[in-house]
Structure formats: C-alpha cells, structure tokens
Design a protein around this motif. Structure first.
Motif, mmCIF file in Angstrom:
data_model
loop_
_atom_site.group_PDB
_atom_site.id
_atom_site.type_symbol
_atom_site.label_atom_id
_atom_site.label_comp_id
_atom_site.label_asym_id
_atom_site.label_seq_id
_atom_site.Cartn_x
_atom_site.Cartn_y
_atom_site.Cartn_z
ATOM 1 N N SER A 1 0.874 -1.196 0.000
ATOM 2 C CA SER A 1 0.000 0.000 0.000
ATOM 3 C C SER A 1 0.896 1.225 0.000
ATOM 4 C CB SER A 1 -0.902 0.008 1.228
ATOM 5 O OG SER A 1 -1.721 -1.132 1.235
ATOM 6 N N PRO A 2 1.739 1.279 -1.012
ATOM 7 C CA PRO A 2 2.934 2.105 -0.885
ATOM 8 C C PRO A 2 2.718 3.526 -0.403
ATOM 9 C CG PRO A 2 3.071 0.801 -2.869
ATOM 10 C CD PRO A 2 1.666 0.657 -2.345
ATOM 11 N N ARG A 3 3.432 3.848 0.630
ATOM 12 C CA ARG A 3 3.536 5.201 1.122
ATOM 13 C C ARG A 3 4.946 5.687 0.829
ATOM 14 N NH1 ARG A 3 0.569 4.664 7.064
ATOM 15 N NH2 ARG A 3 -1.413 3.850 6.264
ATOM 16 N N THR A 4 5.069 6.959 0.523
ATOM 17 C CA THR A 4 6.346 7.503 0.107
ATOM 18 C C THR A 4 6.716 8.725 0.922
ATOM 19 O OG1 THR A 4 5.268 8.849 -1.596
ATOM 20 C CG2 THR A 4 6.070 6.679 -2.263
ATOM 21 N N VAL A 5 8.009 8.985 0.958
ATOM 22 C CA VAL A 5 8.521 10.198 1.601
ATOM 23 C C VAL A 5 9.692 10.684 0.774
ATOM 24 C CG1 VAL A 5 10.070 8.929 3.160
ATOM 25 C CG2 VAL A 5 9.271 11.230 3.773
ATOM 26 N N TYR A 6 9.856 11.993 0.697
ATOM 27 C CA TYR A 6 10.893 12.594 -0.127
ATOM 28 C C TYR A 6 11.666 13.645 0.660
ATOM 29 C CZ TYR A 6 8.265 10.573 -4.004
ATOM 30 O OH TYR A 6 7.613 9.698 -4.860
ATOM 31 N N ALA A 7 12.914 13.816 0.270
ATOM 32 C CA ALA A 7 13.675 14.953 0.776
ATOM 33 C C ALA A 7 13.063 16.224 0.209
ATOM 34 C CB ALA A 7 15.135 14.834 0.356
ATOM 35 N N ASP A 8 13.114 17.276 0.973
ATOM 36 C CA ASP A 8 12.535 18.546 0.518
ATOM 37 C C ASP A 8 13.163 19.007 -0.802
ATOM 38 O OD1 ASP A 8 12.109 20.022 3.834
ATOM 39 O OD2 ASP A 8 10.835 18.658 2.678
ATOM 40 N N SER A 9 14.428 18.701 -0.986
ATOM 41 C CA SER A 9 15.157 19.178 -2.163
ATOM 42 C C SER A 9 14.668 18.536 -3.462
ATOM 43 C CB SER A 9 16.651 18.926 -1.996
ATOM 44 O OG SER A 9 16.907 17.545 -1.808
ATOM 45 N N VAL A 10 13.972 17.403 -3.373
ATOM 46 C CA VAL A 10 13.520 16.714 -4.587
ATOM 47 C C VAL A 10 12.003 16.609 -4.673
ATOM 48 C CG1 VAL A 10 15.642 15.361 -4.566
ATOM 49 C CG2 VAL A 10 13.544 14.358 -3.660
ATOM 50 N N LYS A 11 11.318 17.027 -3.643
ATOM 51 C CA LYS A 11 9.858 16.911 -3.610
ATOM 52 C C LYS A 11 9.237 17.647 -4.780
ATOM 53 C CE LYS A 11 8.542 16.864 0.559
ATOM 54 N NZ LYS A 11 8.198 17.260 1.949
ATOM 55 N N GLY A 12 8.319 16.977 -5.472
ATOM 56 C CA GLY A 12 7.663 17.561 -6.627
ATOM 57 C C GLY A 12 8.399 17.331 -7.931
ATOM 58 N N ARG A 13 9.650 16.868 -7.842
ATOM 59 C CA ARG A 13 10.440 16.618 -9.061
ATOM 60 C C ARG A 13 10.762 15.134 -9.242
ATOM 61 N NH1 ARG A 13 15.445 18.490 -9.389
ATOM 62 N NH2 ARG A 13 15.835 18.502 -7.139
ATOM 63 N N PHE A 14 10.956 14.439 -8.147
ATOM 64 C CA PHE A 14 11.316 13.020 -8.192
ATOM 65 C C PHE A 14 10.120 12.184 -7.745
ATOM 66 C CE2 PHE A 14 16.210 13.342 -7.445
ATOM 67 C CZ PHE A 14 16.299 14.288 -8.463
ATOM 68 N N THR A 15 10.024 10.976 -8.311
ATOM 69 C CA THR A 15 8.975 10.040 -7.913
ATOM 70 C C THR A 15 9.577 8.653 -7.728
ATOM 71 O OG1 THR A 15 7.309 11.274 -9.177
ATOM 72 C CG2 THR A 15 6.754 9.022 -8.516
ATOM 73 N N ILE A 16 9.356 8.081 -6.558
ATOM 74 C CA ILE A 16 9.798 6.714 -6.290
ATOM 75 C C ILE A 16 8.608 5.784 -6.481
ATOM 76 C CG2 ILE A 16 9.357 6.905 -3.796
ATOM 77 C CD1 ILE A 16 11.787 5.050 -3.354
ATOM 78 N N SER A 17 8.870 4.624 -7.061
ATOM 79 C CA SER A 17 7.810 3.645 -7.275
ATOM 80 C C SER A 17 8.391 2.248 -7.164
ATOM 81 C CB SER A 17 7.154 3.847 -8.650
ATOM 82 O OG SER A 17 8.099 3.664 -9.687
ATOM 83 N N ARG A 18 7.527 1.274 -6.982
ATOM 84 C CA ARG A 18 7.992 -0.100 -6.896
ATOM 85 C C ARG A 18 7.013 -1.016 -7.608
ATOM 86 N NH1 ARG A 18 8.861 -1.618 -0.968
ATOM 87 N NH2 ARG A 18 9.144 -3.711 -1.811
ATOM 88 N N ASP A 19 7.530 -2.123 -8.105
ATOM 89 C CA ASP A 19 6.716 -3.151 -8.735
ATOM 90 C C ASP A 19 7.061 -4.460 -8.032
ATOM 91 O OD1 ASP A 19 5.595 -5.136 -10.340
ATOM 92 O OD2 ASP A 19 5.941 -4.027 -12.176
ATOM 93 N N ASN A 20 6.223 -4.868 -7.104
ATOM 94 C CA ASN A 20 6.517 -6.064 -6.312
ATOM 95 C C ASN A 20 6.462 -7.332 -7.158
ATOM 96 O OD1 ASN A 20 6.944 -4.540 -4.041
ATOM 97 N ND2 ASN A 20 4.959 -4.974 -3.110
ATOM 98 N N ALA A 21 5.728 -7.311 -8.265
ATOM 99 C CA ALA A 21 5.674 -8.480 -9.144
ATOM 100 C C ALA A 21 6.985 -8.670 -9.901
ATOM 101 C CB ALA A 21 4.523 -8.346 -10.124
ATOM 102 N N LYS A 22 7.660 -7.556 -10.185
ATOM 103 C CA LYS A 22 8.920 -7.613 -10.929
ATOM 104 C C LYS A 22 10.146 -7.432 -10.045
ATOM 105 C CE LYS A 22 6.911 -5.946 -15.255
ATOM 106 N NZ LYS A 22 6.964 -4.905 -16.323
ATOM 107 N N ASN A 23 9.912 -7.238 -8.750
ATOM 108 C CA ASN A 23 11.024 -7.035 -7.809
ATOM 109 C C ASN A 23 11.914 -5.863 -8.215
ATOM 110 O OD1 ASN A 23 9.998 -9.250 -6.537
ATOM 111 N ND2 ASN A 23 11.867 -10.467 -6.606
ATOM 112 N N THR A 24 11.296 -4.765 -8.538
ATOM 113 C CA THR A 24 12.057 -3.589 -8.934
ATOM 114 C C THR A 24 11.555 -2.337 -8.217
ATOM 115 O OG1 THR A 24 10.607 -3.174 -10.816
ATOM 116 C CG2 THR A 24 12.592 -4.476 -11.233
#
Length: 124
Positions: A55-78
C-alpha cells in the motif's frame, strides 16, 4: 539481506529527466521498504526518497519533492526513481537500498542492503 543491481543514470542537461532502476533478488522483495540515497563529491550521503513495502507510502527529501517520484513493482522485484526537472545540484552517485521493515525510512542506518551506485550528472 537482498542483492540490489542498479541501472540507468548518465549525463543530462538541466531541466531534463532520468530514470533509475533497481532490481532486487534474494528474499521476499515485498517484505522490504526501499529507499534512494545520493552522495555528491565531498559531501555526505543524503536521503532522497523512500517507499514502504505495501500500500505504498512515500517520503521525499525537501530538495527533490515535486520533481522526483519513487515507485515499486513487487511483481517484478524492482524499484525506480523517476527524476524530472533535474538541476546541477542533483549531480551525485545515487544508491538504492533495502530495509527489512514495513515503513519507509530516511535513515541510512536502517538499510542493510545497498546497490552498487549509479552516477547522475546534470550539466548547466
């Protein structure tokens, strides 16, 4: 621990985009929260982003917030880090990391597995 193999990165002009990927093998990927850190020359390693294991929850450093996006695919292990609107100050070696906990974390000491590092260079 798990094994992490990174790909992506490279050289891009300011304002451009890059995508980093991290392939995970070993234990059950979905049991790990994942993070990205970076280290610029002459500076300490710093937190970039983290994502919880489900149920992915994310957190970002202030310096990258709004520009970077982290994501995961548990089916592909990536896990991926999409980086947009890159700035010269984003230049660093980027590392993906795994921690055997549910919750995301911005603390490097919580992570027990690390990727090999990928160079990202943003020219002005």
């Amino acid at each position: 621990q798990v094994q992490l193999v990174q790909s992506g990165g490279g050289l891009v002009q300011a304002g451009g985009s890059l995508r980093l990927s991290c392939a995970v093998s070993g234990r059950t990927f979905s049991s790990y929260a994942m993070g990205w850190f970076r280290q610029a020359p002459g500076k300490e390693r710093e937190f970039v982003a983290s994502i919880s294991w489900s149920s992915p929850r994310t957190v970002y450093a202030d310096s990258v917030k709004g520009r970077f996006t982290i994501s995961r695919d548990n089916a592909k292990n990536t896990v991926a880090l999409q980086m947009n609107s890159l700035k010269p100050e984003d230049t660093a070696v980027y590392y993906c990391a795994a921690t055997p906990t549910f919750a995301y974390s911005n603390l490097a000491e919580k992570y027990d597995s690390w990727g090999q590092g990928t160079q990202v260079t943003v020219s002005s």
